[in-house]
Enzyme design. Structure first.
Site, mmCIF file in Angstrom:
data_model
loop_
_atom_site.group_PDB
_atom_site.id
_atom_site.type_symbol
_atom_site.label_atom_id
_atom_site.label_comp_id
_atom_site.label_asym_id
_atom_site.label_seq_id
_atom_site.Cartn_x
_atom_site.Cartn_y
_atom_site.Cartn_z
ATOM 1 C CG HIS A 13 28.293 65.451 67.589
ATOM 2 N ND1 HIS A 13 27.100 64.633 67.351
ATOM 3 C CD2 HIS A 13 29.104 64.682 68.501
ATOM 4 C CE1 HIS A 13 27.298 63.556 67.750
ATOM 5 N NE2 HIS A 13 28.489 63.544 68.478
ATOM 6 C CE LYS A 39 23.339 54.540 68.076
ATOM 7 N NZ LYS A 39 23.148 56.131 68.086
ATOM 8 C CG HIS A 84 32.195 62.615 72.886
ATOM 9 N ND1 HIS A 84 31.524 63.196 72.042
ATOM 10 C CD2 HIS A 84 31.116 62.145 73.645
ATOM 11 C CE1 HIS A 84 30.101 62.889 71.914
ATOM 12 N NE2 HIS A 84 29.967 61.901 72.863
ATOM 13 N NE ARG A 90 20.808 53.841 70.661
ATOM 14 C CZ ARG A 90 21.335 52.710 70.544
ATOM 15 N NH1 ARG A 90 20.913 51.567 70.190
ATOM 16 N NH2 ARG A 90 22.845 52.624 71.034
ATOM 17 C CG HIS A 110 25.086 63.704 71.675
ATOM 18 N ND1 HIS A 110 24.619 63.862 73.101
ATOM 19 C CD2 HIS A 110 26.385 63.064 71.866
ATOM 20 C CE1 HIS A 110 25.460 62.990 73.728
ATOM 21 N NE2 HIS A 110 26.477 62.268 73.042
ATOM 22 C CE LYS A 169 23.616 53.632 74.946
ATOM 23 N NZ LYS A 169 24.912 53.995 73.978
ATOM 24 C CG ASN A 182 21.195 61.518 69.148
ATOM 25 O OD1 ASN A 182 21.871 60.777 69.633
ATOM 26 N ND2 ASN A 182 20.218 61.287 68.296
ATOM 27 N NE ARG A 239 28.036 36.152 54.652
ATOM 28 C CZ ARG A 239 28.500 35.096 54.025
ATOM 29 N NH1 ARG A 239 28.497 33.944 54.313
ATOM 30 N NH2 ARG A 239 28.700 35.071 52.490
ATOM 31 C CD GLU A 286 20.067 57.413 66.935
ATOM 32 O OE1 GLU A 286 20.974 56.879 67.603
ATOM 33 O OE2 GLU A 286 20.178 58.248 66.454
ATOM 34 C CD GLU A 304 27.343 60.955 76.467
ATOM 35 O OE1 GLU A 304 26.274 60.974 76.355
ATOM 36 O OE2 GLU A 304 27.975 61.281 75.184
HETATM 37 N N1 GLY Z 1 25.586 57.154 72.032
HETATM 38 C C1 GLY Z 1 24.323 57.306 71.913
HETATM 39 C C2 GLY Z 1 23.676 55.912 71.305
HETATM 40 O O1 GLY Z 1 24.038 54.845 72.047
HETATM 41 O O2 GLY Z 1 22.526 55.960 70.881
#
Ligand code: GLY
Length: 352
Positions: free
Chosen positions: A238, A131, A252, A227, A234, A213, A231, A109, A223, A173
């Site tokens: 993508h 993330k 990427h 946040r 993206h 960031k 994107n 956990r 997000e 990025e």
């Molecule tokens: N890679 C975009 C984010 O971390 O929200």
């Protein structure tokens, strides 16, 4: 979500020693992939604070970012006697920090983990912001959790082991962070000489980029709103990445750079992004990243990928983050099929 500490290292050995000393862990585990085990681990394995650590090594690349690899990491943690008080150190690019972060978030956990990103892409993006996850059912990052590392140690010395393509991939990025932050930072980025990299200057730009960031993640860790600024580039990016996968995969950041060309044009059309900044940015991208080859016969496929993007909130409605100016972020924008075909026309013409 707890705030993670991000350290731009001046003295990696000492910064790592201090980061480890903040934890009263019973056992330390180091996760690498085959590449970072070979190229990065030897540079730090002699450090006194890492003696006795248990090494776990996994296969490299996105194809290994799956349930099988995750189960292998859980299994190694389990058989090597990891407890809730154990600590995992992820040494690698985004695949290692994403998968390792998720392994840590779920083992018993949740155990603490530290990220030591070794690629530019992971330094400025993947390793920061909490993330974590794996690919599942051929969908990227389909399973995961928001679970921040306790500390992220960024040592730009690792960049010397990277090839130019991977530097450029991460740099896309950074360019995105410049566009969503302020004109001064954006301007430094689009005038940086990528052919003769000044690594000290790059380190300063990385520090600024990570701060952009961090500030956004702090405002909106899950997000739900701002946040989504991250994107930018993206939605189309993508689609380019998935499209390229059918022929010759692209890194990427390259797809994101090309996606930014399209989305800045859409910003120019819909939210008044200035034409001179559009052209300065796309000149930089064209000079350094080249272009992705496609024809108007491919528009339908590209549009199809955009329609299935997981960032969309309603079925068939494509979600974009656009800009009114550098730093003037407009989230939750949409575009019609006609507008999307127009931006693909623009891309083909200007990048050709
Ligand atoms: N890679 C975009 C984010 O971390 O929200």
């Amino acid at each position: 979500m707890s705030k993670q500490e991000v350290i731009i290292c001046q003295n990696f050995a000492e910064d790592l020693r201090q980061a480890l000393a903040k934890h009263s862990y019973d056992k330390l585990f180091i996760l690498t992939d085959d590449h970072t085990y070979r190229l990065c681990w030897p540079a730090i394995s002699h450090l006194p604070c890492l003696q006795g650590a248990v090494s776990i090594c996994i296969g490299p690349g996105d194809i290994h970012k799956n349930l099988e690899t995750l189960a292998y990491v859980w299994n190694r943690l389990s058989t090597e006697g990891a407890t809730r008080r154990s600590l995992l150190l992820n040494l690698g690019g985004g695949m290692v920090t994403d998968l390792g972060g998720f392994a840590a978030a779920t083992f018993k956990r949740g155990i603490s983990y530290i990220n030591v990103p070794t690629t530019l892409l992971s330094m400025v993006d993947a390793a920061v912001g909490g993330k974590t996850g794996i690919n599942f059912n051929e969908l990227k990052n389909e399973i995961g959790a928001f679970a921040p590392a306790s500390t992220v140690l960024i040592d730009c010395g690792f960049l010397k082991t990277l090839d130019t393509e991977n530097i450029l991939s991460g740099y896309a990025e950074m360019l995105k962070h410049g566009l969503i932050s302020n004109t001064a930072h954006w301007s430094e980025l689009v005038t940086f000489d990528m052919e003769h990299i000044d690594y000290d200057r790059l380190q300063q730009l990385v520090a600024q980029s990570v701060k952009v960031k961090e500030d956004i993640v702090e405002q909106d860790p899950y997000e739900r709103g701002i946040r989504k600024a991250l994107n930018l580039g993206h939605t189309v990016g993508h689609a380019f990445e998935s499209f390229a996968l059918q022929k010759r995969p692209v890194l990427h950041g390259y797809a994101v750079a090309w996606g930014m060309v399209c989305e800045l044009y859409l910003s120019f059309l819909k939210t008044g992004f200035p034409k001179d900044k559009l052209h300065q940015t796309l000149r930089f991208i064209k000079d350094n990243y080249g272009r992705l080859d496609f024809t108007c016969d491919d528009y339908e496929a590209l549009y199809g990928f955009m329609k299935h993007d997981k960032k969309n909130m309603a079925s068939g409605v494509i979600n974009f983050t656009l800009l009114g100016e550098v730093g003037d972020i407009r989230i939750n924008q949409t575009a019609s099929q006609e507008e999307i075909y127009e931006l693909l026309d623009f891309y083909s013409e200007i990048m050709g």
